[in-house]
Design a protein around this motif. Sequence first.
Motif, PDB file in Angstrom:
ATOM      1  N   GLN A   4       0.829  -1.209   0.000  1.00 18.65           N
ATOM      2  CA  GLN A   4       0.000   0.000   0.000  1.00 18.65           C
ATOM      3  C   GLN A   4       0.865   1.262   0.000  1.00 18.65           C
ATOM      4  OE1 GLN A   4      -3.204  -0.144  -0.514  1.00 18.65           O
ATOM      5  NE2 GLN A   4      -3.381   2.059  -0.559  1.00 18.65           N
ATOM      6  N   GLN A   5       1.963   1.254   0.729  1.00 18.83           N
ATOM      7  CA  GLN A   5       2.874   2.400   0.735  1.00 18.83           C
ATOM      8  C   GLN A   5       3.489   2.618  -0.645  1.00 18.83           C
ATOM      9  OE1 GLN A   5       5.377   0.855   3.870  1.00 18.83           O
ATOM     10  NE2 GLN A   5       4.880   2.612   5.165  1.00 18.83           N
ATOM     11  N   LEU A   6       3.840   1.533  -1.318  1.00 20.67           N
ATOM     12  CA  LEU A   6       4.431   1.622  -2.657  1.00 20.67           C
ATOM     13  C   LEU A   6       3.432   2.219  -3.642  1.00 20.67           C
ATOM     14  CD1 LEU A   6       6.776   1.062  -4.559  1.00 20.67           C
ATOM     15  CD2 LEU A   6       5.960  -1.291  -4.760  1.00 20.67           C
ATOM     16  N   ILE A   7       2.191   1.783  -3.563  1.00 21.96           N
ATOM     17  CA  ILE A   7       1.150   2.320  -4.450  1.00 21.96           C
ATOM     18  C   ILE A   7       0.927   3.801  -4.170  1.00 21.96           C
ATOM     19  CG2 ILE A   7      -1.327   2.220  -4.994  1.00 21.96           C
ATOM     20  CD1 ILE A   7      -1.092  -0.848  -4.600  1.00 21.96           C
ATOM     21  N   GLN A   8       0.836   4.183  -2.891  1.00 27.08           N
ATOM     22  CA  GLN A   8       0.630   5.586  -2.535  1.00 27.08           C
ATOM     23  C   GLN A   8       1.793   6.459  -2.988  1.00 27.08           C
ATOM     24  OE1 GLN A   8      -0.091   5.391   1.677  1.00 27.08           O
ATOM     25  NE2 GLN A   8      -2.277   5.003   1.404  1.00 27.08           N
ATOM     26  N   GLU A   9       3.007   5.968  -2.847  1.00 19.97           N
ATOM     27  CA  GLU A   9       4.184   6.737  -3.269  1.00 19.97           C
ATOM     28  C   GLU A   9       4.208   6.906  -4.787  1.00 19.97           C
ATOM     29  OE1 GLU A   9       7.489   9.068  -3.013  1.00 19.97           O
ATOM     30  OE2 GLU A   9       6.192   8.398  -1.377  1.00 19.97           O
ATOM     31  N   ALA A  10       3.852   5.856  -5.510  1.00 23.53           N
ATOM     32  CA  ALA A  10       3.791   5.952  -6.973  1.00 23.53           C
ATOM     33  C   ALA A  10       2.751   6.987  -7.399  1.00 23.53           C
ATOM     34  CB  ALA A  10       3.467   4.592  -7.576  1.00 23.53           C
ATOM     35  N   ILE A  11       1.593   6.978  -6.766  1.00 19.61           N
ATOM     36  CA  ILE A  11       0.552   7.959  -7.078  1.00 19.61           C
ATOM     37  C   ILE A  11       1.042   9.365  -6.774  1.00 19.61           C
ATOM     38  CG2 ILE A  11      -1.735   8.812  -6.388  1.00 19.61           C
ATOM     39  CD1 ILE A  11      -2.547   5.840  -6.066  1.00 19.61           C
ATOM     40  N   ALA A  12       1.698   9.543  -5.635  1.00 25.47           N
ATOM     41  CA  ALA A  12       2.208  10.861  -5.258  1.00 25.47           C
ATOM     42  C   ALA A  12       3.248  11.371  -6.258  1.00 25.47           C
ATOM     43  CB  ALA A  12       2.807  10.814  -3.853  1.00 25.47           C
ATOM     44  N   GLN A  13       4.130  10.496  -6.718  1.00 24.69           N
ATOM     45  CA  GLN A  13       5.184  10.892  -7.652  1.00 24.69           C
ATOM     46  C   GLN A  13       4.635  11.215  -9.042  1.00 24.69           C
ATOM     47  OE1 GLN A  13       8.588  11.242  -7.056  1.00 24.69           O
ATOM     48  NE2 GLN A  13       8.128  10.956  -4.901  1.00 24.69           N
ATOM     49  N   ILE A  14       3.633  10.477  -9.475  1.00 23.59           N
ATOM     50  CA  ILE A  14       3.113  10.615 -10.836  1.00 23.59           C
ATOM     51  C   ILE A  14       1.983  11.623 -10.937  1.00 23.59           C
ATOM     52  CG2 ILE A  14       1.849   9.327 -12.631  1.00 23.59           C
ATOM     53  CD1 ILE A  14       3.558   6.955 -12.010  1.00 23.59           C
ATOM     54  N   SER A  15       1.307  11.909  -9.844  1.00 23.02           N
ATOM     55  CA  SER A  15       0.082  12.726  -9.887  1.00 23.02           C
ATOM     56  C   SER A  15       0.303  14.129 -10.449  1.00 23.02           C
ATOM     57  CB  SER A  15      -0.551  12.816  -8.497  1.00 23.02           C
ATOM     58  OG  SER A  15       0.296  13.503  -7.602  1.00 23.02           O
ATOM     59  N   GLN A  16       1.524  14.619 -10.470  1.00 19.63           N
ATOM     60  CA  GLN A  16       1.788  15.930 -11.057  1.00 19.63           C
ATOM     61  C   GLN A  16       1.657  15.889 -12.577  1.00 19.63           C
ATOM     62  OE1 GLN A  16       5.599  17.160  -9.635  1.00 19.63           O
ATOM     63  NE2 GLN A  16       4.934  17.258  -7.510  1.00 19.63           N
ATOM     64  N   ARG A  17       1.825  14.716 -13.175  1.00 19.39           N
ATOM     65  CA  ARG A  17       1.744  14.571 -14.627  1.00 19.39           C
ATOM     66  C   ARG A  17       0.379  14.063 -15.070  1.00 19.39           C
ATOM     67  NH1 ARG A  17       7.568  13.266 -16.773  1.00 19.39           N
ATOM     68  NH2 ARG A  17       8.740  14.121 -15.042  1.00 19.39           N
ATOM     69  N   PHE A  18      -0.153  13.062 -14.346  1.00 20.89           N
ATOM     70  CA  PHE A  18      -1.480  12.518 -14.636  1.00 20.89           C
ATOM     71  C   PHE A  18      -1.941  11.687 -13.441  1.00 20.89           C
ATOM     72  CE2 PHE A  18       1.429   9.243 -15.987  1.00 20.89           C
ATOM     73  CZ  PHE A  18       0.802   8.049 -15.663  1.00 20.89           C
ATOM     74  N   THR A  19      -3.206  11.321 -13.430  1.00 18.92           N
ATOM     75  CA  THR A  19      -3.742  10.496 -12.350  1.00 18.92           C
ATOM     76  C   THR A  19      -3.715   9.035 -12.795  1.00 18.92           C
ATOM     77  OG1 THR A  19      -5.185  12.295 -11.673  1.00 18.92           O
ATOM     78  CG2 THR A  19      -5.702  10.114 -10.827  1.00 18.92           C
ATOM     79  N   PRO A  20      -2.845   8.246 -12.185  1.00 21.15           N
ATOM     80  CA  PRO A  20      -2.732   6.845 -12.590  1.00 21.15           C
ATOM     81  C   PRO A  20      -3.862   5.995 -12.002  1.00 21.15           C
ATOM     82  CG  PRO A  20      -1.253   7.267 -10.788  1.00 21.15           C
ATOM     83  CD  PRO A  20      -1.887   8.587 -11.142  1.00 21.15           C
TER      84      PRO A  20
END
Length: 52
Positions: A4-20
Amino acid sequence: MKNQQLIQEAIAQISQRFTPKVIDIKKAIDALLEKEYIERAKGQRDLFNYVA
């Protein structure tokens, strides 16, 4: 890192470009496992270790 932490971190890192989509992140995690960039911790299915 826990799943769950890995998924949240990926969303946080990518969310500036698009919503995964979470399903896409899970597919990417599976690809990293197949390529042996990460591995599951022994005895814990939801914990990943980075492989250098």
